[in-house]
Write an enzyme that holds these catalytic residues in place. Structure first.
Site, PDB file in Angstrom:
ATOM      1  N   HIS A 468      28.090 143.011  54.927  1.00 21.05           N
ATOM      2  CA  HIS A 468      28.491 143.693  56.137  1.00 21.05           C
ATOM      3  C   HIS A 468      27.318 144.657  56.198  1.00 21.05           C
ATOM      4  CE1 HIS A 468      30.323 144.431  59.975  1.00 21.05           C
ATOM      5  NE2 HIS A 468      31.495 144.507  59.571  1.00 21.05           N
ATOM      6  N   ASP A 472      26.177 142.060  61.031  1.00 15.49           N
ATOM      7  CA  ASP A 472      27.189 142.542  61.856  1.00 15.49           C
ATOM      8  C   ASP A 472      28.249 141.465  62.231  1.00 15.49           C
ATOM      9  OD1 ASP A 472      26.006 145.229  62.007  1.00 15.49           O
ATOM     10  OD2 ASP A 472      24.852 144.641  63.740  1.00 15.49           O
TER      11      ASP A 472
END
Length: 497
Positions: A468, A472
């Protein structure tokens, strides 16, 4: 004629090295490819072989000096200039043959090439015992490194006279493993062999000058550092590791194992973890500690892929000589999705994001020794047949423990198929430094609502674990949706849609 000895290529982004140790001095006789010196970089230790046979001339770069790529290290005198020093070489030959005088001609069994950046291995299994007859190229033992198992064949036919490194011993890349007597004499060979072993272990080992300097600067004593260089020599990297270990010493350690009743203890079996298993455990835990790992899920209807495969599998096999499986469809679908969401194919390097304009696809494979991930290079430029052939060949080499280090490095994305073991759903762990891994699972018939009707369809859950920090949620979901779309309508792959 004089031949120059220069610094070899040190690796990508490495521009200089420190001369750690010279194994030869001016006037010594050297053979072609004999190791002359050892260079130490920030990441690896590089041995420099002799480019020609002759006599060692001038040493231009002394121990402790920092040199650049292609810098002049030394010179070697060839031809007539090497005639005078031939006597020492002649003296060394009778010494090497001394054991043969008492036990027949003998051949040393040495550690083979282990691969780039691999400096040591553990002797896991001996297939022969002292006194056994061996044929040339017959397997004598198996070595285990961090990633691969290496079988050691007999360099000559004869009788195994001595085992210098028993099972469980850790050996470096230049160590002697055993001695083979071609005359069949066993008793004399072991008697003569321990002499050099004792002398080599009792001699003083000179640590790398850069390591001495680093120990002095860090205030670390020699006893606190474990050397990984030749003959236990301490390298600069060893000092850095010792300093880091000392700094992290106050950190809490793993809790000791709880007490076990005597009744249970008698029925337990304790087995030492293999080096491969230790490496897998460390890398996976490091991945969890480093990446901001998250997993997103979707499901795919495998009807169209299964129908296409069933229709063309016989013709595919006849033309290409390899079976048409599901992995080529998934590889193609992932390549298609990676083009739209390139950050899943990228990696983090410090404060930079490195985007890869190619796809080196890692295919996770379970082996008796543990999980390995061979890499299919440039999968984005390969056909279905080429992908299937590459996967079949890499899988067979993985199961046989024949994969080289180079075949498991450089992957940009990984596919793991837990479905072959019956897994219905899982969350795969990233293979660092990659930023994404796709988990495939078991195909199972399930009732699905299609255009207002309940029909039975072969369904598979898909899982994408991603970092992450670089990917995204929108990008991760988009990637998985594109994979789903390509598999549910394979024509999209042909049309690049």
């Amino acid at each position: 004629m004089t031949t120059e000895v220069r610094v070899p290529t040190l690796g990508e982004s490495v521009t200089e090295a420190t001369v750690a140790t010279w194994f030869k001095k001016p006037g010594d006789a050297v053979a072609i490819d004999e190791m002359l010196c050892e260079l130490e970089t920030d990441k690896v230790t590089v041995e420099v072989p002799s480019p020609a046979a002759g006599t060692m001339g001038d040493i231009v770069a002394a121990e402790g000096e920092t040199v650049g790529v292609d810098a002049l290290l030394a010179t070697i005198a060839e031809g007539g200039e090497a005639a005078a020093p031939a006597a020492p070489a002649a003296e060394q030959k009778p010494q090497a043959e001394a054991p043969a005088a008492s036990g027949g001609d003998s051949v040393d069994v040495m550690v083979p090439t282990l691969g780039e950046s691999v400096t040591e291995a553990t002797v896991s299994t001996w297939f022969k015992a002292v006194g056994d007859s061996v044929a040339q190229d017959e397997m004598l033992c198996e070595l285990e490194t961090d990633k691969v198992s290496v079988e050691v064949p007999a360099p000559a036919a004869g009788v195994l006279a001595e085992i210098s490194a028993p099972e469980g011993t850790t050996v470096d890349a230049t160590a002697k493993l055993a001695v083979i007597s071609s005359s069949g004499a066993v008793a004399a060979a072991p008697a003569a062999a321990p002499a050099p072993t004792g002398s080599s272990s009792s001699k003083d080992v000179e640590d790398a000058p850069s390591a001495k300097k680093a120990m002095a600067e860090a205030g670390v004593s020699r006893d606190q550092v474990t050397g990984t260089g030749r003959d236990g020599r301490v390298m600069k990297d060893d000092v850095a590791k010792a300093v880091a270990a000392a700094a992290s010493a106050p950190a809490p350690v793993a809790a000791p194992r709880g007490p076990v009743s005597a009744d249970d203890a008698s029925r337990e079996e304790r087995v030492k973890m293999t080096r491969l298993r230790q490496t897998i455990a460390k890398r996976l835990k490091d991945s969890q500690n480093t990446a901001a790992m998250l997993t997103t899920y979707n499901e795919v209807d495998m009807t169209e892929v299964m129908a296409l495969r069933n229709e063309y599998k016989d013709l595919f096999l006849k033309k290409h000589g390899v079976k048409l499986g599901f992995m080529s469809f998934f590889t193609k679908a992932c390549v298609h999705a990676l083009k739209e969401v390139p950050e899943v194919n990228a990696e983090i390097d410090g404060t930079d994001v490195v985007y890869k304009n190619f796809v080196h696809m890692g295919i996770a494979a379970g082996t008796p020794s543990g999980l390995v991930v061979p890499v299919i290079r440039d999968a984005d430029a390969m056909s279905f047949a080429a992908i299937e052939k590459a996967i079949a060949e890499k899988g067979a080499r993985a199961r046989d423990g024949k994969l080289s280090m180079a075949e498991m490095q450089g992957g940009t994305f990984t596919i793991s198929n837990g479905g072959v073991y019956g897994s219905l759903m899982s969350s795969p762990i990233l293979n660092p430094p990659q930023s994404g891994i796709l988990g495939m699972h078991k195909i199972q018939d399930r009732p699905m609502a299609i255009k207002g009707q309940v029909v039975i369809r072969p369904m598979m859950y898909l899982a994408l674990s991603y970092d992450h920090r670089i990917v995204d949620g929108k990008g991760a979901v988009t990637f998985l949706v594109r994979v789903k779309e390509a598999l549910e309508d394979p024509r999209r792959l042909l049309m690049d849609l």
